[in-house]
Every structure is written in C-alpha cells, then in structure tokens.
Design an enzyme around this catalytic site. Structure first.
Site, PDB file in Angstrom:
ATOM      1  N   GLY A   1       0.763  -1.144   0.113  1.00 17.60           N
ATOM      2  CA  GLY A   1      -0.017   0.110  -0.028  1.00 17.60           C
ATOM      3  C   GLY A   1       0.928   1.227   0.122  1.00 17.60           C
ATOM      4  O   GLY A   1       1.876   1.265   0.890  1.00 17.60           O
TER       5      GLY A   1
ATOM      6  N   GLU B   1       5.747  -5.509   5.899  1.00 19.23           N
ATOM      7  CA  GLU B   1       5.798  -6.611   5.970  1.00 19.23           C
ATOM      8  C   GLU B   1       6.037  -7.617   4.696  1.00 19.23           C
ATOM      9  O   GLU B   1       6.690  -8.516   4.892  1.00 19.23           O
ATOM     10  CB  GLU B   1       4.862  -7.023   7.065  1.00 19.23           C
ATOM     11  CG  GLU B   1       3.429  -6.961   6.787  1.00 19.23           C
ATOM     12  CD  GLU B   1       2.670  -8.062   7.312  1.00 19.23           C
ATOM     13  OE1 GLU B   1       1.322  -7.759   6.957  1.00 19.23           O
ATOM     14  OE2 GLU B   1       2.743  -8.999   7.613  1.00 19.23           O
TER      15      GLU B   1
ATOM     16  N   ILE C   1       1.466   2.661   7.039  1.00 21.29           N
ATOM     17  CA  ILE C   1       0.957   3.526   7.988  1.00 21.29           C
ATOM     18  C   ILE C   1       0.355   2.841   9.190  1.00 21.29           C
ATOM     19  O   ILE C   1       0.133   3.885  10.197  1.00 21.29           O
ATOM     20  CB  ILE C   1      -0.488   4.189   7.250  1.00 21.29           C
ATOM     21  CG1 ILE C   1      -1.279   3.090   6.791  1.00 21.29           C
ATOM     22  CG2 ILE C   1      -0.168   5.037   6.019  1.00 21.29           C
ATOM     23  CD1 ILE C   1      -2.661   3.697   6.490  1.00 21.29           C
ATOM     24  N   ASP C   2       0.427   1.426   9.079  1.00 19.14           N
ATOM     25  CA  ASP C   2      -0.125   0.713  10.041  1.00 19.14           C
ATOM     26  C   ASP C   2       0.883   0.795  11.174  1.00 19.14           C
ATOM     27  O   ASP C   2       0.702   0.427  12.386  1.00 19.14           O
ATOM     28  CB  ASP C   2      -0.367  -0.707   9.607  1.00 19.14           C
ATOM     29  CG  ASP C   2      -1.509  -0.806   8.963  1.00 19.14           C
ATOM     30  OD1 ASP C   2      -2.209   0.405   8.568  1.00 19.14           O
ATOM     31  OD2 ASP C   2      -1.956  -1.757   8.399  1.00 19.14           O
TER      32      ASP C   2
ATOM     33  N   GLY D   1      -5.626  -0.188   9.823  1.00 24.61           N
ATOM     34  CA  GLY D   1      -4.799  -0.941  10.777  1.00 24.61           C
ATOM     35  C   GLY D   1      -5.470  -2.516  10.477  1.00 24.61           C
ATOM     36  O   GLY D   1      -6.220  -2.750  11.173  1.00 24.61           O
ATOM     37  N   ARG D   2      -4.716  -3.198   9.466  1.00 27.21           N
ATOM     38  CA  ARG D   2      -5.259  -4.364   9.292  1.00 27.21           C
ATOM     39  C   ARG D   2      -4.796  -5.175  10.387  1.00 27.21           C
ATOM     40  O   ARG D   2      -5.865  -5.980  10.703  1.00 27.21           O
ATOM     41  CB  ARG D   2      -4.209  -4.959   8.221  1.00 27.21           C
ATOM     42  CG  ARG D   2      -4.658  -5.986   7.054  1.00 27.21           C
ATOM     43  CD  ARG D   2      -3.792  -6.659   6.407  1.00 27.21           C
ATOM     44  NE  ARG D   2      -3.030  -5.838   5.517  1.00 27.21           N
ATOM     45  CZ  ARG D   2      -3.170  -5.742   4.350  1.00 27.21           C
ATOM     46  NH1 ARG D   2      -4.525  -6.214   3.718  1.00 27.21           N
ATOM     47  NH2 ARG D   2      -2.560  -5.010   3.318  1.00 27.21           N
TER      48      ARG D   2
ATOM     49  N   GLU E   1     -10.211  -1.029  11.447  1.00 26.64           N
ATOM     50  CA  GLU E   1     -10.852  -2.026  10.691  1.00 26.64           C
ATOM     51  C   GLU E   1     -10.682  -3.303  10.915  1.00 26.64           C
ATOM     52  O   GLU E   1     -11.412  -4.320  10.660  1.00 26.64           O
ATOM     53  CB  GLU E   1     -10.385  -1.675   9.281  1.00 26.64           C
ATOM     54  CG  GLU E   1      -8.783  -1.870   8.939  1.00 26.64           C
ATOM     55  CD  GLU E   1      -8.288  -1.611   7.667  1.00 26.64           C
ATOM     56  OE1 GLU E   1      -8.946  -1.328   6.744  1.00 26.64           O
ATOM     57  OE2 GLU E   1      -6.910  -1.848   7.598  1.00 26.64           O
TER      58      GLU E   1
ATOM     59  N   GLN F   1      -6.401   8.381   4.610  1.00 25.71           N
ATOM     60  CA  GLN F   1      -5.333   8.392   5.463  1.00 25.71           C
ATOM     61  C   GLN F   1      -4.050   8.109   4.977  1.00 25.71           C
ATOM     62  O   GLN F   1      -2.998   8.167   5.625  1.00 25.71           O
ATOM     63  CB  GLN F   1      -5.638   7.180   6.604  1.00 25.71           C
ATOM     64  CG  GLN F   1      -6.938   7.363   7.547  1.00 25.71           C
ATOM     65  CD  GLN F   1      -7.395   6.048   7.919  1.00 25.71           C
ATOM     66  OE1 GLN F   1      -6.886   5.548   8.817  1.00 25.71           O
ATOM     67  NE2 GLN F   1      -8.360   5.397   7.219  1.00 25.71           N
TER      68      GLN F   1
HETATM   69  O1  F6P Z   1      -1.137  -1.879   5.033  1.00 26.21           O
HETATM   70  C1  F6P Z   1      -1.673  -0.844   4.909  1.00 26.21           C
HETATM   71  C2  F6P Z   1      -3.156  -0.651   4.590  1.00 26.21           C
HETATM   72  O2  F6P Z   1      -3.426   0.687   4.357  1.00 26.21           O
HETATM   73  C3  F6P Z   1      -4.093  -1.270   5.638  1.00 26.21           C
HETATM   74  O3  F6P Z   1      -4.178  -0.487   6.549  1.00 26.21           O
HETATM   75  C4  F6P Z   1      -5.146  -1.389   4.995  1.00 26.21           C
HETATM   76  O4  F6P Z   1      -6.011  -2.823   5.546  1.00 26.21           O
HETATM   77  C5  F6P Z   1      -4.626  -1.954   3.629  1.00 26.21           C
HETATM   78  O5  F6P Z   1      -3.549  -1.372   3.381  1.00 26.21           O
HETATM   79  C6  F6P Z   1      -5.786  -1.501   2.471  1.00 26.21           C
HETATM   80  O6  F6P Z   1      -5.188  -1.758   1.148  1.00 26.21           O
HETATM   81  P1  F6P Z   1      -5.790  -1.376  -0.310  1.00 26.21           P
HETATM   82  O7  F6P Z   1      -5.150  -0.350  -0.592  1.00 26.21           O
HETATM   83  O8  F6P Z   1      -5.485  -2.783  -1.016  1.00 26.21           O
HETATM   84  O9  F6P Z   1      -7.223  -1.375  -0.131  1.00 26.21           O
END
Ligand code: F6P
Length: 352
Positions: free
Chosen positions: A15, A108, A132-133, A176-177, A228, A284
C-alpha cells in the site's frame, strides 16, 4: 572504454503511503552524489518480475519530490514467490538491468520478499520500513504513520463539533489491518471516548457501558474509534470479523472495511443513542507527508544509500529512539509489532 558506474535500483511495494517519494529522493540524492546510477523499478516486485523500470533518475527527476504524496514509481502487491517462475524472473531482470544493489521500500510483505531473496539467493538488497499501520518490528516507527494519525486526529476533531451539536455517537473507522496503532494514537490525540483495536478487543457491551457512563455524567455525545481489523467481540463469546467480499491478495490478505457500520448499529440498538459512522479509508494514505514523516523518510533514505554504498545488504534502516540504525531484514519481518498494553492503557484512562 566506458567505465560503468555502479547502479542501484529502488522499488516501492505494498500500500502506498506519504513519504515514499521523500525516501526515493534521499536514496537517489546521496547515491548520485557518490557517482552511482539510480534506476526506479516500476510497481514494486512486479517491476522486477516483468522487467519494468524507468530511465535513470537524475537530479532533475528527484526535484520537488519531498512533499509529494504517493510514489512516482508506482506500487503493487505482487509476490514473486506466488508467481510461477517469479523468483527466477526477478533474478534475471536484476542482472539484465545491470543492478548492483536494490533498495526495497515496503512493509511486512515487500520486505518479507526482500529478506527471503537475500537469504535464499544473496540478492544485494536493503530495506526501508514503510506502512501507515506502524506494525513492523525492529523499528520504533515507520514513515507514513504520523501522517495517517494526523489525518485521523483532524477528522476526530471535526466530528466532535458535529457530534456535540446533534447529541450523537460518532463511530470513526480507521485503517490498521492487524494492529490498532492508528486507532490508539489518533484516538488519544483526538480525545476518543472508546477505542476498539484488534490486539485487545474489549466487548461491544463494554463499549456501550462506557458510552452510557459518559452520558450519565451529562455528556450527550461520544466519539468511538475502531480499527478496521477489530473483531466484533460479544460477552456471549461470539466474535465476528467484518470484511468486504474480495478475493485474497498474493500475500493472503482479505480486504477489510465495514466494521464501523456494524458497530454503529450495535451501539444504537443497545444504548438508544443516535449513531453515525465515518470510514476514513484511503484518505489516511493520500496527500502530502507531515514534517515528521518527511524528516524520517529522508533519514531512512540516506541510511539505505549508505548501507548500499558500504555493501551491507540484508539490512533495514530503522529508528531506535532518536537514532537511525540498521537491523537485519529478517528481524523486521519475523513478527508484527502490536500495540502494547501500556499504550492501550493511556487511551483507556479516558474511556467513558
Ligand atoms: O497496509 C496498509 C493498509 O492501508 C492497511 O491499513 C489496509 O488494510 C490496507 O492497506 C488497504 O489496502 P488497499 O489499498 O489494497 O485497499
């Protein structure tokens, strides 16, 4: 006879987040000053799998990047280990582009691939911790996190005034996955009345009791921040993970989003207080980095360029206290950095 300069590639994976361009600028600036060629690899690991890269980056190309959001290199969640022949293609393209080193900027997943490629194939790679997490181990902070927290805190401030006007409970869903760093930090900064995170899932009933206690004290509105990744948890023992019906990506992640909506309904039904929900989503991740993120990204970028120049591969730039250090990439991806109980306790002191 042409003497070839050493050439370093840069890629951004996963991301996007504010500060990626500031890292690219810093890696390139220091490397160019030392006589290296700098090549931007397109769209994360996909660029090395498919041989997609830009013309060499020069001083002109990196000018103006410091405050710019997103990534000029593009990004993807491509995992070469999940593609038939993907790893071989990475190694072939690395050689074909005539790279001597690679700076991988990612979280990660991206850095997990970098660590494996270094360990299994001696790929000369160094890492820069992005997300961002803020859930990467071996570093105190990742860049991008401060900007995300700033965006959320600003939104919470704005929601306060409208919540107060209407006597409403405002549920704010933040990213925040796996971890609740954004929720906890922005919730503390914004004065949230309840915060729900994946690591320490208080029950929905407890959250409702906190809100009712506050209203009993004469406060007719409340702010609830939810990650989330929070799994709705009930006193019956029932748990429910809310996600969107999307396929799993190449790193095995589902697409999250929607827990705020369900939580808001639960709160309204149980407390009788009128409730609204705001999902902050990709706001965000967009836009210009905060000054703190610009500085952190710049320091990481310079450190990564130094590691490359010194030939210290398999390492990642990291922040320990106030110092930029380097740590083994494999340590950074070994486990997630979750919110420790004492951080959550700071937030909890203001619940209800
Ligand atoms: O890993 C960063 C993040 O922004 C997470 O907080 C979120 O769950 C995910 O990426 C969203 O990913 P995408 O951009 O694929 O919707």
């Amino acid at each position: 006879m042409r003497t070839m300069a050493s050439r370093v590639g840069i890629l951004t994976g996963g991301g996007d987040c504010p500060g990626l361009n500031a890292v690219i600028r810093a890696v390139a600036r220091r490397s160019l000053d030392r006589g290296w060629d700098v090549v931007g690899v397109r769209e994360g690991w996909r660029g090395l799998v498919e041989g997609k890269y830009d013309a060499p980056l020069g001083y002109r190309e990196i000018s103006g990047l410091l405050p710019r959001g997103g990534t000029i290199l593009g990004t993807s969640r491509t995992n070469p280990y999940k593609i038939e022949g993907g790893v071989e293609a990475v190694l072939e393209n690395f050689a074909a582009i005539e790279l001597q080193a690679l700076v991988a900027i990612g979280g990660e997943d991206t850095l997990g691939v970098a660590a494996r490629l270094h360990e299994e194939h001696a790929l000369p790679v160094v890492g820069v911790p992005k997300t961002i997490d803020n859930d990467l181990s071996a570093t105190d902070y990742t860049f991008g996190f401060d900007t995300a927290v700033w965006v959320c805190a600003e939104a919470i401030d704005r929601l306060h005034t409208t919540a107060e006007s209407h006597n409403r409970v405002m549920v704010v869903e933040v990213m925040g996955r796996h971890t609740g760093w954004i929720a906890v930090m922005s919730g503390i900064a914004g004065g949230a009345d309840v915060i729900l995170i994946p690591e320490q899932p208080i029950t929905v009933e407890q959250a409702c009791r906190d809100i009712e206690r506050r209203h009993a004290r004469g406060k007719d509105f409340s702010i609830v921040v939810v990650s989330e990744g929070y799994e709705l948890t009930y006193e019956t023992g029932k748990r429910r993970r809310v996600m969107q019906s999307a396929p799993i990506d190449e790193f095995g992640h589902v697409r999250l989003g929607g827990v705020g909506e369900v939580l808001a309904k639960d709160i309204e039904e149980r407390t009788g207080f009128e409730t609204r929900v705001t999902v902050l989503g990709h706001v965000q991740r967009g836009g210009s980095p905060t000054p703190r993120d610009r500085v952190l990204a710049t320091r990481y970028g310079l450190k990564a360029a130094d590691l490359v120049h010194e030939g210290r591969f398999g390492q990642m730039a990291a922040l320990h206290g106030d110092a930029i250090v380097d740590v083994p990439l494999k340590d950074a991806v070994a486990e997630l950095k979750t919110v420790p109980p004492d951080w959550y306790a700071v937030a909890q002191a203001f619940f209800g």
